[in-house]
Design a protein around this motif. Structure first.
Motif, PDB file in Angstrom:
ATOM      1  N   ILE A 184     -21.682  30.919  30.913  1.00  0.00           N
ATOM      2  CA  ILE A 184     -20.429  30.444  31.493  1.00  0.00           C
ATOM      3  C   ILE A 184     -19.436  30.336  30.354  1.00  0.00           C
ATOM      4  O   ILE A 184     -19.666  29.619  29.383  1.00  0.00           O
ATOM      5  N   MET A 185     -18.342  31.083  30.480  1.00  0.00           N
ATOM      6  CA  MET A 185     -17.337  31.116  29.420  1.00  0.00           C
ATOM      7  C   MET A 185     -15.970  30.854  30.025  1.00  0.00           C
ATOM      8  O   MET A 185     -15.687  31.277  31.138  1.00  0.00           O
ATOM      9  N   GLY A 186     -15.136  30.178  29.279  1.00  0.00           N
ATOM     10  CA  GLY A 186     -13.768  29.970  29.734  1.00  0.00           C
ATOM     11  C   GLY A 186     -13.158  28.729  29.133  1.00  0.00           C
ATOM     12  O   GLY A 186     -13.637  28.183  28.136  1.00  0.00           O
ATOM     13  N   ASP A 187     -12.110  28.287  29.793  1.00  0.00           N
ATOM     14  CA  ASP A 187     -11.419  27.066  29.404  1.00  0.00           C
ATOM     15  C   ASP A 187     -12.416  25.905  29.413  1.00  0.00           C
ATOM     16  O   ASP A 187     -13.280  25.822  30.281  1.00  0.00           O
ATOM     17  N   GLU A 188     -12.286  25.001  28.462  1.00  0.00           N
ATOM     18  CA  GLU A 188     -13.233  23.895  28.322  1.00  0.00           C
ATOM     19  C   GLU A 188     -13.398  23.094  29.606  1.00  0.00           C
ATOM     20  O   GLU A 188     -14.507  22.770  30.023  1.00  0.00           O
TER      21      GLU A 188
ATOM     22  N   VAL B 255     -15.208  25.270  32.396  1.00  0.00           N
ATOM     23  CA  VAL B 255     -16.643  25.396  32.145  1.00  0.00           C
ATOM     24  C   VAL B 255     -17.347  24.085  32.502  1.00  0.00           C
ATOM     25  O   VAL B 255     -18.400  24.089  33.138  1.00  0.00           O
ATOM     26  N   ALA B 256     -16.782  22.959  32.121  1.00  0.00           N
ATOM     27  CA  ALA B 256     -17.379  21.661  32.439  1.00  0.00           C
ATOM     28  C   ALA B 256     -17.484  21.463  33.946  1.00  0.00           C
ATOM     29  O   ALA B 256     -18.510  20.987  34.449  1.00  0.00           O
ATOM     30  N   ALA B 257     -16.435  21.844  34.683  1.00  0.00           N
ATOM     31  CA  ALA B 257     -16.434  21.689  36.140  1.00  0.00           C
ATOM     32  C   ALA B 257     -17.494  22.576  36.793  1.00  0.00           C
ATOM     33  O   ALA B 257     -18.210  22.138  37.701  1.00  0.00           O
ATOM     34  N   VAL B 258     -17.620  23.815  36.320  1.00  0.00           N
ATOM     35  CA  VAL B 258     -18.619  24.735  36.880  1.00  0.00           C
ATOM     36  C   VAL B 258     -20.027  24.220  36.589  1.00  0.00           C
ATOM     37  O   VAL B 258     -20.894  24.212  37.474  1.00  0.00           O
ATOM     38  N   LEU B 259     -20.281  23.787  35.362  1.00  0.00           N
ATOM     39  CA  LEU B 259     -21.601  23.248  35.023  1.00  0.00           C
ATOM     40  C   LEU B 259     -21.941  22.034  35.869  1.00  0.00           C
ATOM     41  O   LEU B 259     -23.079  21.877  36.325  1.00  0.00           O
TER      42      LEU B 259
ATOM     43  N   PRO C 208     -10.351  29.552  21.204  1.00  0.00           N
ATOM     44  CA  PRO C 208     -10.376  28.376  22.078  1.00  0.00           C
ATOM     45  C   PRO C 208     -11.298  28.613  23.272  1.00  0.00           C
ATOM     46  O   PRO C 208     -11.643  29.731  23.598  1.00  0.00           O
ATOM     47  N   GLY C 209     -11.692  27.539  23.885  1.00  0.00           N
ATOM     48  CA  GLY C 209     -12.547  27.640  25.059  1.00  0.00           C
ATOM     49  C   GLY C 209     -13.946  27.131  24.783  1.00  0.00           C
ATOM     50  O   GLY C 209     -14.222  26.523  23.763  1.00  0.00           O
ATOM     51  N   ARG C 210     -14.817  27.431  25.721  1.00  0.00           N
ATOM     52  CA  ARG C 210     -16.184  26.934  25.651  1.00  0.00           C
ATOM     53  C   ARG C 210     -17.127  28.001  26.174  1.00  0.00           C
ATOM     54  O   ARG C 210     -16.788  28.745  27.095  1.00  0.00           O
ATOM     55  N   ARG C 211     -18.319  28.076  25.600  1.00  0.00           N
ATOM     56  CA  ARG C 211     -19.315  29.055  26.026  1.00  0.00           C
ATOM     57  C   ARG C 211     -20.670  28.350  26.087  1.00  0.00           C
ATOM     58  O   ARG C 211     -21.141  27.807  25.092  1.00  0.00           O
ATOM     59  N   VAL C 212     -21.280  28.349  27.278  1.00  0.00           N
ATOM     60  CA  VAL C 212     -22.550  27.666  27.513  1.00  0.00           C
ATOM     61  C   VAL C 212     -23.514  28.659  28.153  1.00  0.00           C
ATOM     62  O   VAL C 212     -23.121  29.428  29.029  1.00  0.00           O
ATOM     63  N   VAL C 213     -24.778  28.633  27.713  1.00  0.00           N
ATOM     64  CA  VAL C 213     -25.796  29.506  28.298  1.00  0.00           C
ATOM     65  C   VAL C 213     -27.031  28.685  28.662  1.00  0.00           C
ATOM     66  O   VAL C 213     -27.295  27.645  28.079  1.00  0.00           O
TER      67      VAL C 213
END
Length: 75
Positions: free
Chosen positions: A6-10, A13-17, A43-48
């Motif tokens: 999940i990649m995108g605006d911080e 990404v938090a909302a999707v997670l 900028p942004g956030r990347r979570v796997v």
């Protein structure tokens, strides 16, 4: 193993997670790893996190050899 990224605006990404993880963790068909934060160059956030299929059901094991003979103590 499949990987969800999940990649995108911080905030996005938090909302999707926040919405996605409870569904994945409640699933009896999937096993999910803990989410990991990856570094980014901008900028942004990347979570796997990884996903594996859950075991097809309870596993039972039966002996296919003969149990050892019991020794009796002489008294």
């Amino acid at each position: 193993m499949a990987q969800i990224r999940i990649m995108g605006d911080e905030n996005e990404v938090a909302a999707v997670l926040e919405m996605l993880l409870p569904f994945v963790q409640a699933s009896t068909a999937l096993v999910a790893s803990a989410p990991r934060e990856l570094s980014m160059r901008g900028p942004g956030r990347r979570v796997v996190f990884e996903l594996l299929p859950a075991a097809p059901g309870p596993v039972t094991v039966e002996r296919d050899d003969q149990p050892a003979a019991r020794r009796r103590e002489l008294t």
